[in-house]
Motif scaffolding. Structure first.
Motif, PDB file in Angstrom:
ATOM      1  N   UNK A 236       0.851  -1.070   0.036  1.00 51.29           N
ATOM      2  CA  UNK A 236      -0.090  -0.011  -0.045  1.00 51.29           C
ATOM      3  C   UNK A 236       0.691   1.244   0.040  1.00 51.29           C
ATOM      4  N   UNK A 237       0.282   2.331  -0.552  1.00 48.12           N
ATOM      5  CA  UNK A 237       0.978   3.891  -0.789  1.00 48.12           C
ATOM      6  C   UNK A 237       2.433   3.696  -1.124  1.00 48.12           C
ATOM      7  N   UNK A 238       2.593   3.005  -2.460  1.00 44.05           N
ATOM      8  CA  UNK A 238       4.079   3.088  -2.790  1.00 44.05           C
ATOM      9  C   UNK A 238       4.347   4.339  -3.512  1.00 44.05           C
ATOM     10  N   UNK A 239       5.786   4.580  -3.548  1.00 43.92           N
ATOM     11  CA  UNK A 239       6.200   5.746  -4.218  1.00 43.92           C
ATOM     12  C   UNK A 239       5.609   5.844  -5.632  1.00 43.92           C
ATOM     13  N   UNK A 298      -3.389   4.487  -4.028  1.00 44.47           N
ATOM     14  CA  UNK A 298      -3.827   5.479  -3.109  1.00 44.47           C
ATOM     15  C   UNK A 298      -3.440   7.096  -3.627  1.00 44.47           C
ATOM     16  N   UNK A 299      -3.531   7.192  -4.834  1.00 49.25           N
ATOM     17  CA  UNK A 299      -3.030   8.184  -5.530  1.00 49.25           C
ATOM     18  C   UNK A 299      -4.020   9.503  -5.487  1.00 49.25           C
ATOM     19  N   UNK A 300      -5.074   9.485  -5.261  1.00 48.85           N
ATOM     20  CA  UNK A 300      -5.898  10.574  -4.961  1.00 48.85           C
ATOM     21  C   UNK A 300      -5.926  11.352  -3.807  1.00 48.85           C
ATOM     22  N   UNK A 301      -5.486  12.746  -3.709  1.00 51.39           N
ATOM     23  CA  UNK A 301      -5.009  13.449  -2.543  1.00 51.39           C
ATOM     24  C   UNK A 301      -6.032  13.516  -1.870  1.00 51.39           C
ATOM     25  N   UNK A 302      -5.755  13.719  -0.486  1.00 54.11           N
ATOM     26  CA  UNK A 302      -6.707  13.958   0.630  1.00 54.11           C
ATOM     27  C   UNK A 302      -6.159  15.191   1.202  1.00 54.11           C
ATOM     28  N   UNK A 303      -7.143  16.141   1.724  1.00 55.67           N
ATOM     29  CA  UNK A 303      -6.752  17.588   2.290  1.00 55.67           C
ATOM     30  C   UNK A 303      -6.394  17.069   3.751  1.00 55.67           C
ATOM     31  N   UNK A 304      -5.343  17.978   4.324  1.00 56.71           N
ATOM     32  CA  UNK A 304      -5.152  18.018   5.567  1.00 56.71           C
ATOM     33  C   UNK A 304      -4.449  19.366   6.050  1.00 56.71           C
ATOM     34  N   UNK A 305      -5.192  20.099   6.669  1.00 55.36           N
ATOM     35  CA  UNK A 305      -4.519  21.234   7.253  1.00 55.36           C
ATOM     36  C   UNK A 305      -4.359  22.571   6.252  1.00 55.36           C
ATOM     37  N   UNK A 306      -5.277  22.538   5.021  1.00 56.91           N
ATOM     38  CA  UNK A 306      -5.143  23.063   3.668  1.00 56.91           C
ATOM     39  C   UNK A 306      -4.036  22.858   2.948  1.00 56.91           C
ATOM     40  N   UNK A 307      -3.376  21.608   3.112  1.00 56.06           N
ATOM     41  CA  UNK A 307      -2.243  20.726   2.177  1.00 56.06           C
ATOM     42  C   UNK A 307      -3.025  19.670   1.823  1.00 56.06           C
ATOM     43  N   UNK A 308      -2.594  19.020   0.465  1.00 53.79           N
ATOM     44  CA  UNK A 308      -3.070  17.803  -0.035  1.00 53.79           C
ATOM     45  C   UNK A 308      -1.994  16.677  -0.121  1.00 53.79           C
ATOM     46  N   UNK A 312       1.253   8.166  -0.607  1.00 53.13           N
ATOM     47  CA  UNK A 312       2.613   7.994  -0.446  1.00 53.13           C
ATOM     48  C   UNK A 312       3.244   9.029   0.494  1.00 53.13           C
ATOM     49  N   UNK A 313       2.842  10.313  -0.057  1.00 57.20           N
ATOM     50  CA  UNK A 313       3.183  11.549   0.815  1.00 57.20           C
ATOM     51  C   UNK A 313       2.559  11.394   2.293  1.00 57.20           C
ATOM     52  N   UNK A 314       1.527  10.891   2.418  1.00 53.82           N
ATOM     53  CA  UNK A 314       1.058  10.731   3.931  1.00 53.82           C
ATOM     54  C   UNK A 314       1.663   9.689   4.604  1.00 53.82           C
ATOM     55  N   UNK A 315       2.149   8.560   4.009  1.00 52.85           N
ATOM     56  CA  UNK A 315       2.903   7.688   4.647  1.00 52.85           C
ATOM     57  C   UNK A 315       4.129   8.244   4.985  1.00 52.85           C
ATOM     58  N   UNK A 316       4.801   8.987   4.188  1.00 50.15           N
ATOM     59  CA  UNK A 316       6.112   9.723   4.475  1.00 50.15           C
ATOM     60  C   UNK A 316       6.180  10.632   5.570  1.00 50.15           C
ATOM     61  N   UNK A 317       4.848  11.291   5.715  1.00 52.42           N
ATOM     62  CA  UNK A 317       4.455  12.195   6.865  1.00 52.42           C
ATOM     63  C   UNK A 317       4.474  11.526   8.113  1.00 52.42           C
ATOM     64  N   UNK A 318       3.753  10.385   8.178  1.00 55.52           N
ATOM     65  CA  UNK A 318       3.515   9.677   9.172  1.00 55.52           C
ATOM     66  C   UNK A 318       4.944   8.965   9.751  1.00 55.52           C
TER      67      UNK A 318
END
Length: 524
Positions: A236-239, A298-308, A312-318
């Motif tokens: 899940x959530x590959x680059x 999971x390539x469709x962006x989701x918003x968090x604190x005005x940033x999408x 993959x990006x969410x996984x890196x942030x976690x």
């Protein structure tokens, strides 16, 4: 077959061993800092006493010997079990293609390869462990410092700071701990200048070795059963670049031309958990359908604190938040080890809990699974203030700051304990906050200075002390707010209004616009 999730687990299992080494080193440094602080505060301090607390190569070697022993045991067991599982998983393909399958224990070539791979990994960790240190900021540039040199520098600086009166013990302790936890114990290549946390290097050593062996097994199996096709594993959530080919089937040549096998950014490259397995068309069935792979991307962006964020990006942030929480947990544990200031400990706990709260909210918003085992693998247990949420911890921190300020300024006696200060605060919350004054103003809160005025500068109300102000009871304050004479006070320099409620016993002042208690003064 070894899944990407298995690969990740193997790596973190090895990392935890070296994380324990890091904590042992950091705690030992803190214990010696603590000894230094005691010595510098004593009248009979002598420079030769530093030798008693200084670091030695023997200390480091003993820690490394124990850690490498655990690492070797982990590698020995893990490699055998993981590769055996991977090998046996291919048995069905041998049977389907009528190819002889050699049992794992009797496959001499495979056993020799495993033995060689174990030695390579163990030697690598031994080499990495010989060059440990910290990375520090010096003249606005980062500099790698050997472990023994760094340790002695820390002790020398603390002795200078404390004896010269530049900083107190708690300040120097906090500075040292923040610097150490931010850097972490690192493996340093002094020729190239490259450095990396030893924990990360330990994880990558295991992952790369097992992945290499898995690929070798896959290619050997493919040759024996007569296929040139391979299925790439998926997670899940590959680059984004890996999402294009994960879970699909390719020839050996396409693994290179399409998936980038052999390159740093491609299949099996840096931080890549993918591998590949023999695939026999007409017999093998893909592990995932195209629809499942699309969902995993999971390539469709989701918003968090005005940033999408994409998956993959969410996984890196976690991963970043998990790393930050481990850092804060280390700080808390080390501050406690060094008998650090309670306020410093609470500040670290607040940072930790705030990060944890954000982690929980972020993962829910992204629809992703929390992986708190990554945080707790440090083995530190509960380091936060158990049962206290972030808001309550922040309140306690602010109370502590007010308490220390009041004692320093003389607004309360040095004999007043923090527990008393906190109890008075609780009484104000329960009995005053939320009530309404005689003219209909609801009391919403108070500054810590108000607590100082309630306690006063001496405890006995019967024997006044010249030049000292006595306290005011909660009952007196409540009576004044309900029955006292109202008087409008002049505006402050910043333009704020205030009203006082006066009785024969006391005066209570509030801000009528905010409902906040400002101060109280006794009249008797």
């Amino acid at each position: 077959m070894i899944s990407p999730e298995d690969m990740e687990t193997y790596g973190y299992g090895h990392e935890s061993i070296f994380l324990d080494l890091e904590q042992r080193i950091l705690k030992d440094i803190v214990r010696r800092i603590k000894s230094t602080g005691v010595i510098t505060r004593s009248a009979d301090f002598q420079l030769n006493q530093l030798k008693r607390i200084g670091y030695s190569d023997k200390d480091i070697k003993e820690m490394l010997t124990e850690t490498l022993k655990l690492s070797n045991e982990y590698v020995d067991k893990l490699y055998t079990e993981a590769i055996k599982t991977d090998y046996i998983d291919n048995k069905s393909l041998y049977e389907a293609t009528s190819t002889d399958f050699i049992p794992f224990e009797k496959n001499t070539l495979l056993q020799n390869n495993i033995k060689a791979l174990k030695k390579i990994t163990n030697d690598e960790m031994k080499n990495l462990s010989r060059s440990l240190g910290f990375v520090v900021l010096e003249d606005e540039k980062t500099k790698a410092v050997k472990l023994t040199e760094y340790f002695q520098n820390v002790l020398d600086q603390i002795i200078v700071d404390v004896t010269a009166g530049a900083f107190d013990y708690n300040t120097t302790l906090r500075k040292a701990i923040n610097a150490m936890t931010k850097s972490g114990v690192r493996w340093i290549d002094y020729e190239s200048g490259y450095h990396n946390r030893i924990t990360v290097a330990a994880r990558r050593a295991v992952i790369s070795s097992i992945a290499q062996m898995s690929r070798t097994l896959s290619e050997d199996t493919a040759r024996r059963i007569g296929t040139n096709d391979y299925e790439v594993s998926a997670h899940a959530n590959p680059r984004p670049t890996h999402a294009l080919w994960q879970g699909l089937v390719f020839t050996r040549q396409e693994l290179v031309s399409v998936c980038g096998l052999g390159s740093v950014t491609g299949l099996g490259g840096a931080n890549c958990y993918h591998t590949y397995y023999p695939f026999v068309k007409g017999i093998s069935v893909r592990a995932y359908t195209d629809e499942e792979l699309e969902k995993m991307a999971n390539s469709t962006p989701k918003e968090w604190n005005s940033k999408e964020y994409t998956g993959y990006e969410a996984k890196q942030r976690m991963r970043q938040m998990e790393s930050n929480m481990r850092m804060y947990r280390e700080r808390i544990a080390l501050l406690k080890e060094g008998d650090g200031n309670e306020l410093d400990i609470m500040n670290a706990q607040i940072q930790y809990r705030s990060c944890m709260d954000e982690y929980v909210r972020f993962s829910k918003a992204m629809g992703m699974k929390q992986q708190k085992e990554r945080i707790y693998m440090d083995g530190l247990g509960k380091v936060g203030a158990s049962g206290i949420n972030t808001d309550n911890l922040t309140r306690k921190r602010n109370l502590m700051k007010g308490y220390q300020k009041a004692q320093k300024s003389g607004d309360i006696s040095m004999l007043v304990e923090f527990q008393t200060y906190q109890r008075i605060s609780d009484d104000i919350d329960k009995k005053i906050v939320g009530t309404t004054t005689k003219d209909g103003i609801m009391i919403t809160g108070y500054k810590t200075h108000f607590i100082d005025r309630v306690i006063g500068q001496y405890e006995s109300s019967d024997e006044p002390i010249k030049g000292k102000r006595k306290g005011v009871s909660i009952e007196m304050i409540s009576n004044a707010l309900q029955n006292g004479e109202l008087k409008e006070r002049p505006l402050t320099k910043s333009g704020l209004r205030s009203i006082s409620y006066q009785t024969d016993e006391c005066i209570v002042t509030i801000n009528p616009d905010t409902g906040e208690l400002i101060q109280t003064t006794p009249r008797k």
